[in-house]
Design a protein around this motif. Structure first.
Motif, PDB file in Angstrom:
ATOM      1  N   ILE A  40      29.259  94.091 -35.686  1.00  0.00           N
ATOM      2  CA  ILE A  40      30.741  93.876 -35.354  1.00  0.00           C
ATOM      3  C   ILE A  40      31.245  95.425 -36.202  1.00  0.00           C
ATOM      4  CG2 ILE A  40      32.634  92.833 -36.354  1.00  0.00           C
ATOM      5  CD1 ILE A  40      31.042  90.586 -36.380  1.00  0.00           C
ATOM      6  N   PRO A  41      31.984  96.342 -35.050  1.00  0.00           N
ATOM      7  CA  PRO A  41      32.182  97.516 -35.607  1.00  0.00           C
ATOM      8  C   PRO A  41      33.159  97.445 -36.990  1.00  0.00           C
ATOM      9  CG  PRO A  41      32.419  97.279 -33.365  1.00  0.00           C
ATOM     10  CD  PRO A  41      32.131  96.073 -33.830  1.00  0.00           C
ATOM     11  N   ALA A  42      32.876  98.436 -37.945  1.00  0.00           N
ATOM     12  CA  ALA A  42      33.691  98.429 -39.294  1.00  0.00           C
ATOM     13  C   ALA A  42      34.943  99.031 -38.928  1.00  0.00           C
ATOM     14  CB  ALA A  42      32.890  98.902 -40.332  1.00  0.00           C
ATOM     15  N   THR A  43      35.770  98.511 -39.778  1.00  0.00           N
ATOM     16  CA  THR A  43      37.186  99.134 -39.536  1.00  0.00           C
ATOM     17  C   THR A  43      37.744 100.255 -40.591  1.00  0.00           C
ATOM     18  OG1 THR A  43      38.513  97.095 -40.579  1.00  0.00           O
ATOM     19  CG2 THR A  43      38.138  97.252 -38.173  1.00  0.00           C
ATOM     20  N   SER A  44      37.112  99.922 -41.981  1.00  0.00           N
ATOM     21  CA  SER A  44      37.340 101.019 -42.975  1.00  0.00           C
ATOM     22  C   SER A  44      36.045 101.076 -43.604  1.00  0.00           C
ATOM     23  CB  SER A  44      38.341 100.366 -44.036  1.00  0.00           C
ATOM     24  OG  SER A  44      37.862  99.069 -44.434  1.00  0.00           O
ATOM     25  N   LYS A  45      36.282 102.023 -44.804  1.00  0.00           N
ATOM     26  CA  LYS A  45      34.987 102.610 -45.749  1.00  0.00           C
ATOM     27  C   LYS A  45      35.778 102.334 -46.980  1.00  0.00           C
ATOM     28  CE  LYS A  45      33.197 105.811 -42.361  1.00  0.00           C
ATOM     29  NZ  LYS A  45      32.461 107.306 -42.380  1.00  0.00           N
ATOM     30  N   GLU A  46      35.169 101.135 -47.451  1.00  0.00           N
ATOM     31  CA  GLU A  46      35.696 100.787 -48.891  1.00  0.00           C
ATOM     32  C   GLU A  46      34.590 100.465 -49.902  1.00  0.00           C
ATOM     33  OE1 GLU A  46      38.598  97.929 -48.600  1.00  0.00           O
ATOM     34  OE2 GLU A  46      40.060  99.235 -47.575  1.00  0.00           O
ATOM     35  N   PHE A  47      34.612 100.606 -51.128  1.00  0.00           N
ATOM     36  CA  PHE A  47      33.612 100.202 -52.047  1.00  0.00           C
ATOM     37  C   PHE A  47      34.061  98.486 -52.249  1.00  0.00           C
ATOM     38  CE2 PHE A  47      33.574 104.757 -53.204  1.00  0.00           C
ATOM     39  CZ  PHE A  47      32.189 104.897 -53.251  1.00  0.00           C
ATOM     40  N   TRP A 155      18.717  96.332 -41.304  1.00  0.00           N
ATOM     41  CA  TRP A 155      19.156  97.626 -41.938  1.00  0.00           C
ATOM     42  C   TRP A 155      19.884  98.496 -40.638  1.00  0.00           C
ATOM     43  CZ3 TRP A 155      20.835  98.363 -46.386  1.00  0.00           C
ATOM     44  CH2 TRP A 155      20.098  98.061 -47.692  1.00  0.00           C
ATOM     45  N   ALA A 156      19.290  98.585 -39.538  1.00  0.00           N
ATOM     46  CA  ALA A 156      19.704  99.160 -38.261  1.00  0.00           C
ATOM     47  C   ALA A 156      20.963  98.525 -37.944  1.00  0.00           C
ATOM     48  CB  ALA A 156      18.759  99.463 -37.238  1.00  0.00           C
ATOM     49  N   ARG A 157      21.055  97.599 -37.534  1.00  0.00           N
ATOM     50  CA  ARG A 157      22.171  96.620 -37.471  1.00  0.00           C
ATOM     51  C   ARG A 157      23.469  96.686 -38.189  1.00  0.00           C
ATOM     52  NH1 ARG A 157      25.059  93.146 -39.138  1.00  0.00           N
ATOM     53  NH2 ARG A 157      23.815  92.790 -41.040  1.00  0.00           N
ATOM     54  N   SER A 158      23.082  96.697 -39.355  1.00  0.00           N
ATOM     55  CA  SER A 158      24.046  96.738 -40.511  1.00  0.00           C
ATOM     56  C   SER A 158      24.826  98.087 -40.539  1.00  0.00           C
ATOM     57  CB  SER A 158      23.914  96.762 -42.036  1.00  0.00           C
ATOM     58  OG  SER A 158      24.833  96.613 -42.791  1.00  0.00           O
ATOM     59  N   PHE A 159      23.795  99.454 -40.354  1.00  0.00           N
ATOM     60  CA  PHE A 159      24.602 100.724 -40.443  1.00  0.00           C
ATOM     61  C   PHE A 159      25.136 101.001 -38.888  1.00  0.00           C
ATOM     62  CE2 PHE A 159      22.161 101.266 -44.399  1.00  0.00           C
ATOM     63  CZ  PHE A 159      23.097 102.169 -44.913  1.00  0.00           C
ATOM     64  N   ALA A 160      24.653 100.154 -38.023  1.00  0.00           N
ATOM     65  CA  ALA A 160      25.334 100.589 -36.646  1.00  0.00           C
ATOM     66  C   ALA A 160      26.892 100.003 -36.604  1.00  0.00           C
ATOM     67  CB  ALA A 160      24.503  99.689 -35.554  1.00  0.00           C
ATOM     68  N   ARG A 161      27.133  99.282 -37.434  1.00  0.00           N
ATOM     69  CA  ARG A 161      28.636  99.019 -37.561  1.00  0.00           C
ATOM     70  C   ARG A 161      29.417 100.247 -37.865  1.00  0.00           C
ATOM     71  NH1 ARG A 161      29.943  95.716 -42.132  1.00  0.00           N
ATOM     72  NH2 ARG A 161      28.105  96.662 -43.067  1.00  0.00           N
ATOM     73  N   TYR A 162      28.770 101.342 -38.431  1.00  0.00           N
ATOM     74  CA  TYR A 162      29.435 102.524 -38.839  1.00  0.00           C
ATOM     75  C   TYR A 162      28.977 103.474 -37.635  1.00  0.00           C
ATOM     76  CZ  TYR A 162      30.845 100.461 -43.218  1.00  0.00           C
ATOM     77  OH  TYR A 162      31.454  99.547 -44.037  1.00  0.00           O
ATOM     78  N   GLY A 163      28.528 103.393 -36.710  1.00  0.00           N
ATOM     79  CA  GLY A 163      27.889 104.148 -35.757  1.00  0.00           C
ATOM     80  C   GLY A 163      26.699 105.271 -36.327  1.00  0.00           C
ATOM     81  N   ARG A 164      26.004 104.738 -37.323  1.00  0.00           N
ATOM     82  CA  ARG A 164      24.993 105.445 -38.076  1.00  0.00           C
ATOM     83  C   ARG A 164      23.454 104.918 -37.658  1.00  0.00           C
ATOM     84  NH1 ARG A 164      25.617 109.150 -41.977  1.00  0.00           N
ATOM     85  NH2 ARG A 164      27.796 108.297 -42.662  1.00  0.00           N
ATOM     86  N   SER A 165      22.667 105.595 -37.673  1.00  0.00           N
ATOM     87  CA  SER A 165      21.227 105.261 -37.438  1.00  0.00           C
ATOM     88  C   SER A 165      20.484 105.328 -38.640  1.00  0.00           C
ATOM     89  CB  SER A 165      20.517 106.144 -36.476  1.00  0.00           C
ATOM     90  OG  SER A 165      21.246 106.090 -35.067  1.00  0.00           O
ATOM     91  N   ILE A 166      19.321 104.487 -38.807  1.00  0.00           N
ATOM     92  CA  ILE A 166      18.421 104.729 -39.927  1.00  0.00           C
ATOM     93  C   ILE A 166      17.206 105.292 -39.749  1.00  0.00           C
ATOM     94  CG2 ILE A 166      19.750 102.721 -40.868  1.00  0.00           C
ATOM     95  CD1 ILE A 166      16.820 101.303 -40.229  1.00  0.00           C
TER      96      ILE A 166
END
Length: 438
Positions: A40-47, A155-166
């Motif tokens: 599910i694509p992330a909508t923001s980057k927050e701690f 890990w790959a699935r989770s970072f894919a929400r930000y369009g990032r690979s592992i």
């Protein structure tokens, strides 16, 4: 079978594959196997918000070293097994998402993040139907083989929400023990970062033997921090920080800053839990190991990862040693494989502590078969490991030099056994615990 007579002996068919028959009671699709979570694509980057409140003794600490951690441009983050799995031992997508959210928020500050992820064995327990952490090597490696795939997938699935690979980097102690392999691992991790991928480092449990292991991923994280020239190391566990005893005890005292070994006097730390191998004792040792390399360390719980990566005002901070080791000496003491052992008399041990070269006259015994240029353990008269160094002679030559004065040796054997420039000593007993890799 085609091409075989009816009289063929059964022993001749030993290479035939065994046909697996499913038990009659098995219901397909009902066993507790891992099911990947959705992307599910992330909508923001927050701690994420921290678990501890402002009234907690583990929160609200400030120091110059914490400021260094806050501003670090390259951070290694180690995550334990219990933080990645649920109560049944299955990979937890929700927990991994919270961790990835915090890591992505820190990377949004233009920080390189390298993850050291435990959990391969723990993640393989549930799918393989193992109720308890395996104790035999074969079952551990089987669980790691099954769990590593699932862990990397999440890990790959989770970072894919930000369009990032592992990128998955599996290491063994023997990889770190050889400088050429260590450099290759370093280049791989660096290239992954340059390509905006997150390096996910773990010990290669599927091939590592009990004799050649890092021991726990806390120590691996310290070595990776040194290997990648990290500016800070964050060790995450299930406790908000270091206490002088079990935090469940009412009089347990929280330790916010560890500037030297004096701050650890009287501290009682436990071992690993049901799923992990590295308890608080291992984390303290790993933190002190990183500090020898000049790397500041922050120790806290995974629930406080947001606060740790944001302001670094939570948990216990280990200050880096001012007399930091050079890259070569750190590798020799804590990563290199030892090819043998030199036993010294009291005089030679004292001279070595004063950073003098090791001479043949101070040798009492030589153990092992080695060649010139290999790294050897150096042991004092009481049997304690006091250092390591690169030897100038092979074992056969050195055995004939034991106890002899330099003037009594032939010209080719009048060099030091180990020159002071190629020798490193352990500064304290705790460092010696992590000296040997085999």
């Amino acid at each position: 079978m085609r091409g075989m007579s009816d009289t063929t002996d059964a022993s001749d068919m030993s290479d035939e594959p065994t046909v697996f028959e499913y038990p009659a009671s098995l219901e397909f699709g009902t066993d507790a196997v891992h099911q990947p979570g959705p992307v599910i694509p992330a909508t923001s980057k927050e701690f994420p918000d921290p678990e501890v409140g402002e009234d907690s003794p583990a929160y609200g600490h400030r120091s110059d070293v914490r400021q260094t951690i806050r501003n670090a441009k390259r951070v290694v983050v180690k995550i334990g097994s219990s933080s990645l799995t649920d109560e049944t031992g299955l990979v937890s997508p929700d927990r991994i998402d919270v961790i990835a959210d915090a890591l992505e928020a820190r990377m949004d500050r233009d920080t390189d993040v390298i993850v050291v992820s435990s959990g391969a064995v723990a993640c393989g327990m549930g799918p393989l139907g193992l109720a308890q952490k395996p104790t035999d090597l074969a079952t551990k490696q089987a669980a790691a083989a099954a769990g590593q795939v699932l862990l990397a997938q999440e890990w790959a699935r989770s970072f894919a929400r930000y369009g990032r690979s592992i990128g998955q980097v599996l290491l063994t102690a023997s990889d770190a023990a050889r400088r050429d392999r260590a450099r290759n691992a370093q280049r791989t991790i660096d290239r992954l970062r340059q390509l905006r991928a997150v390096p996910i480092v773990n010990e290669n449990d599927t091939v590592a033997t009990s004799e050649m292991r890092f021991g726990d991923n806390d120590r691996l994280a310290s070595l990776v921090s040194h290997l990648t020239y990290a500016d800070a190391l964050v060790l995450l566990s299930d406790v908000a920080g270091l206490y002088d005893r079990n935090p469940a005890e009412p009089d347990a005292r929280f330790i916010a800053e560890v500037k030297s070994s004096k701050d650890l006097r009287g501290v009682v730390a436990g071992d690993g839990g049901r799923l992990g191998t590295g308890g608080m004792a291992a984390k303290v040792s790993a933190a002190r190991l990183a500090s020898r390399a000049g790397i500041p360390v922050l120790l806290t719980s995974t629930e406080n990862i947001g606060a740790a990566l944001d302001q670094a005002m939570v948990g216990t901070c280990f200050w880096p040693r001012e007399d930091r080791l050079s890259a070569w000496k750190f590798w020799v003491l804590y990563a290199a494989d030892s090819a043998g052992t030199l036993h010294l008399d009291a005089g030679a041990a004292a001279a070595m502590e004063r950073h003098n070269s090791l001479l043949a006259v101070g040798l009492v015994q030589v153990d092992g078969a080695f060649t010139s240029g290999e790294v050897l353990d150096i042991v004092g008269p009481d049997g304690e490991l006091i250092g390591r160094g690169e030897v100038n002679y092979d074992s056969a030559t050195l055995e004939g030099m034991v106890g002899k004065s330099t003037t009594d040796l032939p010209d080719f054997a009048q060099r030091p056994v180990i020159h002071a420039d190629y020798m490193a000593t352990y500064s304290n007993r705790q460092s010696r615990v992590y000296g040997a890799t085999s």
